[in-house]
Motif scaffolding. Structure first.
Motif, short mmCIF file in Angstrom:
data_model
loop_
_atom_site.label_atom_id
_atom_site.label_comp_id
_atom_site.label_asym_id
_atom_site.label_seq_id
_atom_site.Cartn_x
_atom_site.Cartn_y
_atom_site.Cartn_z
N THR A 1 7.05 31.32 25.02
CA THR A 1 7.12 29.87 25.05
C THR A 1 8.14 29.44 24.00
OG1 THR A 1 4.80 29.67 25.67
CG2 THR A 1 5.85 27.72 24.73
N ILE A 2 9.10 28.64 24.42
CA ILE A 2 10.10 28.10 23.50
C ILE A 2 9.79 26.63 23.31
CG2 ILE A 2 12.56 27.67 23.12
CD1 ILE A 2 13.07 30.10 24.98
N VAL A 3 9.75 26.21 22.06
CA VAL A 3 9.43 24.83 21.73
C VAL A 3 10.60 24.22 20.96
CG1 VAL A 3 7.84 23.34 20.44
CG2 VAL A 3 6.97 25.36 21.62
N THR B 1 7.43 17.28 19.41
CA THR B 1 7.84 18.60 19.92
C THR B 1 7.36 18.77 21.35
OG1 THR B 1 5.81 19.69 19.18
CG2 THR B 1 7.65 19.68 17.64
N GLY B 2 7.86 19.80 22.00
CA GLY B 2 7.39 20.13 23.34
C GLY B 2 8.03 21.41 23.84
N LYS B 3 7.39 21.98 24.84
CA LYS B 3 7.90 23.21 25.45
C LYS B 3 9.25 22.95 26.10
CE LYS B 3 3.39 25.20 26.35
NZ LYS B 3 2.44 25.64 27.37
N LEU B 4 10.11 23.94 25.98
CA LEU B 4 11.44 23.86 26.58
C LEU B 4 11.31 23.97 28.09
CD1 LEU B 4 14.52 23.83 25.89
CD2 LEU B 4 14.44 26.29 26.10
N ASP B 5 11.83 22.97 28.80
CA ASP B 5 11.86 23.00 30.26
C ASP B 5 12.93 23.97 30.73
OD1 ASP B 5 9.84 21.10 30.39
OD2 ASP B 5 11.25 19.43 30.55
N ASN C 1 18.53 22.56 27.85
CA ASN C 1 18.90 23.36 26.68
C ASN C 1 18.12 22.79 25.49
OD1 ASN C 1 20.46 21.27 25.29
ND2 ASN C 1 22.07 21.66 26.80
N ILE C 2 18.19 23.41 24.36
CA ILE C 2 17.37 23.04 23.22
C ILE C 2 17.65 21.61 22.75
CG2 ILE C 2 18.83 23.93 21.35
CD1 ILE C 2 15.23 24.84 21.41
N ILE C 3 18.90 21.17 22.81
CA ILE C 3 19.25 19.81 22.37
C ILE C 3 18.75 18.77 23.36
CG2 ILE C 3 21.15 18.24 21.83
CD1 ILE C 3 20.71 20.48 19.73
N SER C 4 19.04 18.95 24.64
CA SER C 4 18.60 17.96 25.63
C SER C 4 17.08 17.91 25.73
CB SER C 4 19.23 18.23 27.00
OG SER C 4 18.83 19.48 27.52
N ASN C 5 16.42 19.03 25.54
CA ASN C 5 14.95 19.05 25.56
C ASN C 5 14.39 18.29 24.36
OD1 ASN C 5 12.74 20.45 27.24
ND2 ASN C 5 12.08 20.74 25.13
N SER C 6 15.02 18.42 23.22
CA SER C 6 14.57 17.69 22.03
C SER C 6 14.70 16.19 22.22
CB SER C 6 15.37 18.14 20.80
OG SER C 6 15.13 19.50 20.53
N VAL C 7 15.80 15.76 22.83
CA VAL C 7 16.01 14.33 23.12
C VAL C 7 14.92 13.84 24.07
CG1 VAL C 7 17.55 12.68 24.24
CG2 VAL C 7 18.48 14.38 22.65
#
Length: 81
Positions: free
Chosen positions: A5-7, A36-40, A44-50
């Motif tokens: 799981t990538i968060v 925070t949340g799991k990476l869809d 990518n890590i930046i767009s998922n954080s946004v």
């Protein structure tokens, strides 16, 4: 092999204050945390954080810096919701 799981998360700072969210999940109910949340799969890590910042706070954010990438192996099962 165990699933991975990538968060991703964000530190939202304004006027020397950090925005926290209060957890609603059963295993950590009431605790304060960064958004925070799991990476869809399609993010990518930046767009998922946004995306996670918007979902959890309602704010549109701009990522201006990467603080770090960390590896952590959780001692609890990953199927906790």
């Amino acid at each position: 092999m165990d699933p991975v799981t990538i968060v991703s998360g964000v530190v939202l700072e304004k006027e020397d204050k950090i925005l926290l969210v209060q957890e609603k999940k059963k295993h950590c109910y009431g605790q304060w945390n960064l958004p925070t949340g799991k990476l869809d799969f399609d993010q990518n890590i930046i767009s998922n954080s946004v995306k996670e910042a918007k979902e959890e706070t309602g704010y549109d954010v701009e990522i201006i810096d990467l603080i770090g990438v960390y590896n952590y192996v959780s001692p609890r099962p990953q199927n906790i919701t």
